[in-house]
Design a protein around this motif. Structure first.
Motif, PDB file in Angstrom:
ATOM      1  N   LEU A  89       0.838  -1.196   0.000  1.00 19.60           N
ATOM      2  CA  LEU A  89       0.000   0.000   0.000  1.00 19.60           C
ATOM      3  C   LEU A  89       0.870   1.242   0.000  1.00 19.60           C
ATOM      4  O   LEU A  89       1.875   1.294   0.713  1.00 19.60           O
ATOM      5  CB  LEU A  89      -0.862   0.051   1.269  1.00 19.60           C
ATOM      6  N   LEU A 102      -3.700  10.144   6.272  1.00 14.96           N
ATOM      7  CA  LEU A 102      -3.116   9.551   5.078  1.00 14.96           C
ATOM      8  C   LEU A 102      -4.230   9.155   4.124  1.00 14.96           C
ATOM      9  O   LEU A 102      -5.288   8.708   4.547  1.00 14.96           O
ATOM     10  CB  LEU A 102      -2.310   8.304   5.440  1.00 14.96           C
ATOM     11  N   PHE A 104      -4.894   6.543   1.250  1.00 21.26           N
ATOM     12  CA  PHE A 104      -4.323   5.285   0.785  1.00 21.26           C
ATOM     13  C   PHE A 104      -4.755   4.962  -0.640  1.00 21.26           C
ATOM     14  O   PHE A 104      -5.884   5.233  -1.045  1.00 21.26           O
ATOM     15  CB  PHE A 104      -4.768   4.138   1.696  1.00 21.26           C
ATOM     16  N   GLY A 105      -3.820   4.338  -1.373  1.00 22.86           N
ATOM     17  CA  GLY A 105      -4.185   3.713  -2.632  1.00 22.86           C
ATOM     18  C   GLY A 105      -4.824   2.359  -2.360  1.00 22.86           C
ATOM     19  O   GLY A 105      -4.895   1.914  -1.210  1.00 22.86           O
TER      20      GLY A 105
ATOM     21  N   PHE B  33      -6.932   6.199  14.774  1.00 20.80           N
ATOM     22  CA  PHE B  33      -7.714   6.178  13.543  1.00 20.80           C
ATOM     23  C   PHE B  33      -8.519   4.881  13.457  1.00 20.80           C
ATOM     24  O   PHE B  33      -8.065   3.833  13.904  1.00 20.80           O
ATOM     25  CB  PHE B  33      -6.791   6.228  12.315  1.00 20.80           C
ATOM     26  N   TYR B  35     -10.288   2.698  10.284  1.00 18.88           N
ATOM     27  CA  TYR B  35     -10.481   2.522   8.842  1.00 18.88           C
ATOM     28  C   TYR B  35     -11.336   1.290   8.599  1.00 18.88           C
ATOM     29  O   TYR B  35     -11.401   0.383   9.428  1.00 18.88           O
ATOM     30  CB  TYR B  35      -9.141   2.240   8.147  1.00 18.88           C
ATOM     31  N   LEU B  43      -7.976   1.526   1.900  1.00 17.43           N
ATOM     32  CA  LEU B  43      -8.373   1.810   3.278  1.00 17.43           C
ATOM     33  C   LEU B  43      -9.117   3.140   3.297  1.00 17.43           C
ATOM     34  O   LEU B  43      -8.616   4.148   2.796  1.00 17.43           O
ATOM     35  CB  LEU B  43      -7.139   1.923   4.173  1.00 17.43           C
ATOM     36  N   LEU B  45     -10.986   6.054   5.666  1.00 13.19           N
ATOM     37  CA  LEU B  45     -10.982   6.564   7.025  1.00 13.19           C
ATOM     38  C   LEU B  45     -12.414   6.827   7.491  1.00 13.19           C
ATOM     39  O   LEU B  45     -13.173   7.558   6.843  1.00 13.19           O
ATOM     40  CB  LEU B  45     -10.162   7.852   7.081  1.00 13.19           C
TER      41      LEU B  45
END
Lengths: 114, 114
Positions: A89, A102, A104-105, B33, B35, B43, B45
């Motif tokens: 990732l 963040l 994320f892909g 966090f 997710y 992922l 959030l």
């Protein structure tokens, strides 16, 4: 909406092959780019955090490069081993916004066949 | 080593039930966090918290709430579980104030809502 793209979606290689995959991210407002490895049934594990254009990081057989001007990062694995099988990732962090967030892909799933 | 633990690895609940997912970290991190991860998606959030009793919505907060009464613990609550909340839930934590700000992940909870 910020978009982080990873390619390919999945990859099947033979043990000993070298491989690489790409993460594309917004080139403006760059702060950091993270790479994680996520093995099945385990927690995602941080590989690299890259902050400067031209950064190159290395950890054993895995290395990564960063181009913030054009908005991409490459992850390379030299001489793939079955234990490298995982989803990789990348995650982009921009300036401003909320702390530590963040984006994320979707990941690149690597399978290494013995 | 940073340790992030989640209360359950697998959970099966019925539609309409109230569900609590607990996350504990042992490194005194400010940020925590939640997710969710679904096939074909990165992922995403749900909520995050940067301090005790502080919370902010992420990208997909609908149907969820959170609680952070102590620094080390961050709970995700599904007030009335629905089948579209069947997913893998990951908790993470990070330390504020560094460019690196790596997120450390728990092992995930796979929730099935029937």
């Amino acid at each position: 909406i910020l978009n982080v793209e990873q390619s390919p979606q999945s990859l099947h290689v033979q043990e000993g092959d070298s491989t690489n995959f790409t993460c594309s991210f917004p080139s403006s407002n760059f702060y950091a780019l993270h790479w994680y490895r996520w093995e099945t049934a385990k927690s995602p594990e941080a590989l690299f955090v890259m902050t400067l254009n031209g950064d190159e990081k290395k950890k054993g057989r895995i290395s990564a490069t960063l181009n913030t001007k054009e908005g991409y990062s490459y992850l390379y694995i030299k001489g793939s081993q079955p234990e490298d099988s995982a989803t990789y990732l990348c995650a982009f962090r921009g300036y401003g916004g909320s702390q530590g967030n963040l984006i994320f892909g979707k990941g690149t799933k690597l399978s290494v066949k013995p | 080593d940073v340790k992030v633990t989640q209360s359950s690895r697998y959970l099966v609940k019925r539609t309409g039930e109230k569900v609590f997912l607990e996350c504990v970290q042992d490194m005194d991190h400010e940020n925590m966090f939640w997710y969710r991860q679904d096939p074909g998606l990165g992922l995403r959030l749900i909520y995050f918290s940067y301090d005790v009793k502080m919370k902010e919505k992420g990208d997909i907060p609908e149907g969820y709430s959170v609680s952070r009464e102590k620094k080390e613990r961050f709970s995700l609550i599904l007030e009335s579980a629905s089948t579209n909340q069947t997913s893998m839930y990951l908790c993470a934590s990070s330390q504020t104030g560094t460019a690196q700000e790596t997120q450390y992940f728990g092992p995930g909870t796979r929730l099935l809502v029937l």
